[in-house]
Design an enzyme around this catalytic site. Structure first.
Site, PDB file in Angstrom:
ATOM      1  N   GLY A  14      50.224  42.703  32.698  1.00 12.99           N
ATOM      2  CA  GLY A  14      48.901  42.873  32.520  1.00 12.99           C
ATOM      3  C   GLY A  14      48.511  43.015  30.906  1.00 12.99           C
ATOM      4  CB  SER A  15      50.113  41.660  27.913  1.00 10.95           C
ATOM      5  OG  SER A  15      50.550  40.271  28.116  1.00 10.95           O
ATOM      6  CG  ASN A  16      47.101  37.178  29.136  1.00 15.42           C
ATOM      7  OD1 ASN A  16      46.573  36.676  28.195  1.00 15.42           O
ATOM      8  ND2 ASN A  16      48.405  37.075  29.410  1.00 15.42           N
ATOM      9  CG  MET A  92      52.568  35.324  39.270  1.00 14.28           C
ATOM     10  SD  MET A  92      52.045  33.989  38.012  1.00 14.28           S
ATOM     11  CE  MET A  92      53.055  34.282  36.619  1.00 14.28           C
ATOM     12  NE  ARG A  93      49.507  36.867  46.345  1.00 17.19           N
ATOM     13  CZ  ARG A  93      50.430  36.721  47.191  1.00 17.19           C
ATOM     14  NH1 ARG A  93      50.081  35.733  48.055  1.00 17.19           N
ATOM     15  NH2 ARG A  93      51.516  37.465  47.239  1.00 17.19           N
ATOM     16  CG  ASN A 109      45.291  30.811  35.859  1.00 19.72           C
ATOM     17  OD1 ASN A 109      45.583  31.945  35.722  1.00 19.72           O
ATOM     18  ND2 ASN A 109      46.058  29.791  35.805  1.00 19.72           N
ATOM     19  CG  HIS A 111      49.967  27.666  32.966  1.00 19.32           C
ATOM     20  ND1 HIS A 111      50.562  28.401  34.174  1.00 19.32           N
ATOM     21  CD2 HIS A 111      50.681  26.654  32.687  1.00 19.32           C
ATOM     22  CE1 HIS A 111      51.817  28.015  34.166  1.00 19.32           C
ATOM     23  NE2 HIS A 111      51.760  26.742  33.449  1.00 19.32           N
TER      24      HIS A 111
HETATM   25  C1  GAR Z   1      51.040  35.227  31.159  1.00 20.87           C
HETATM   26  O1  GAR Z   1      51.844  34.395  30.576  1.00 20.87           O
HETATM   27  C2  GAR Z   1      50.272  33.959  32.033  1.00 20.87           C
HETATM   28  O2  GAR Z   1      49.806  32.969  31.230  1.00 20.87           O
HETATM   29  C3  GAR Z   1      51.066  33.523  33.047  1.00 20.87           C
HETATM   30  O3  GAR Z   1      51.658  34.983  33.439  1.00 20.87           O
HETATM   31  C4  GAR Z   1      51.895  35.757  32.280  1.00 20.87           C
HETATM   32  C5  GAR Z   1      51.178  37.167  32.674  1.00 20.87           C
HETATM   33  O4  GAR Z   1      51.419  38.181  31.632  1.00 20.87           O
HETATM   34  N1  GAR Z   1      50.472  33.058  34.182  1.00 20.87           N
HETATM   35  C6  GAR Z   1      51.061  31.874  34.818  1.00 20.87           C
HETATM   36  O5  GAR Z   1      52.085  31.655  34.695  1.00 20.87           O
HETATM   37  C7  GAR Z   1      49.921  31.214  35.776  1.00 20.87           C
HETATM   38  N2  GAR Z   1      50.782  30.291  36.390  1.00 20.87           N
HETATM   39  P1  GAR Z   1      50.639  39.381  31.684  1.00 20.87           P
HETATM   40  O6  GAR Z   1      50.875  40.095  32.909  1.00 20.87           O
HETATM   41  O7  GAR Z   1      51.406  40.222  30.362  1.00 20.87           O
HETATM   42  O8  GAR Z   1      49.294  39.230  31.100  1.00 20.87           O
END
Ligand code: GAR
Length: 191
Positions: A14-16, A92-93, A109, A111
């Site tokens: 969940g850092s984003n 991730m879905r 999204n 990525h």
């Molecule tokens: C992030 O790096 C995001 O870009 C990636 O999951 C990570 C989640 O990090 N998403 C994907 O790979 C989508 N295909 P977070 O939980 O710290 O935000």
């Protein structure tokens, strides 16, 4: 004036989510996160949501007969909270027809690669394995394909070291700034 209302969907750390919610709190984004949806009960993002006072909802997709079934349930929650945009932040879905049709051009999204290269759950490792030197991050509208849909923003970094943790941190920092930029574009309809 009514503030734009965001829902964040996440599966992991969940850092984003935190980058988005903190930007809403300090005024860098003129919006509010009204719901955090998590498909992994117990994920760290739920603790972060508690800290920021965001309402959260965790569910296990296995408890539903189909994607359509759980997305219909989620759509009701989103409607009730008058959500304007859905921000996928490590969700991730694949998003299905139920949400895509209701939120056309309103689901985005992030990525950790320069799409369309390196789609999927292990983008950074896959890029390293391929020998990539220019890494990056992409934000995009969501369609029914894995990490697919029209690109909104990209950020890049040259990295020639061999420390995957260092690289991952650098990429996460780019993500946190890029998502703020992209959400501002959405709110101002400048994309
Ligand atoms: C992030 O790096 C995001 O870009 C990636 O999951 C990570 C989640 O990090 N998403 C994907 O790979 C989508 N295909 P977070 O939980 O710290 O935000």
């Amino acid at each position: 004036m009514r503030k734009t209302r965001l829902a964040v969907f996440a599966s992991g750390s969940g850092s984003n989510y935190e980058a988005i919610v903190s930007a809403c709190c300090d005024g860098r984004i003129d919006a509010e996160v009204v719901l955090l949806v998590c498909d992994k009960p117990g994920a760290k993002v739920l603790e972060r949501a508690k800290r920021y006072g965001t309402e959260s909802f965790a569910f296990n997709p296995k408890d539903y007969a189909s994607r359509e079934a759980y997305e219909t349930m989620l759509a009701t929650m989103l409607d009730e909270r008058r959500v304007d945009y859905i921000c996928l932040a490590g969700y991730m879905r694949i998003v299905g027809k139920v949400l895509l049709s209701r939120y056309e051009q309103r689901i985005v999204n992030i990525h950790p690669s320069l799409l369309p290269a390196f789609k999927g759950a292990h983008a950074i490792q896959d890029a390293v394995d391929y020998g990539v030197k220019i890494f990056g991050v992409t934000t995009h509208f969501v369609d029914e394909t894995l990490d697919g849909g029209r690109i909104i923003d990209q950020g890049a970094i040259v990295y020639e070291g061999n420390d995957i943790d260092e690289l991952t941190n650098l990429i996460h920092n780019i993500e946190h700034n890029l998502y703020v930029k992209t959400i501002n574009k959405l709110i101002n309809k400048k994309y």
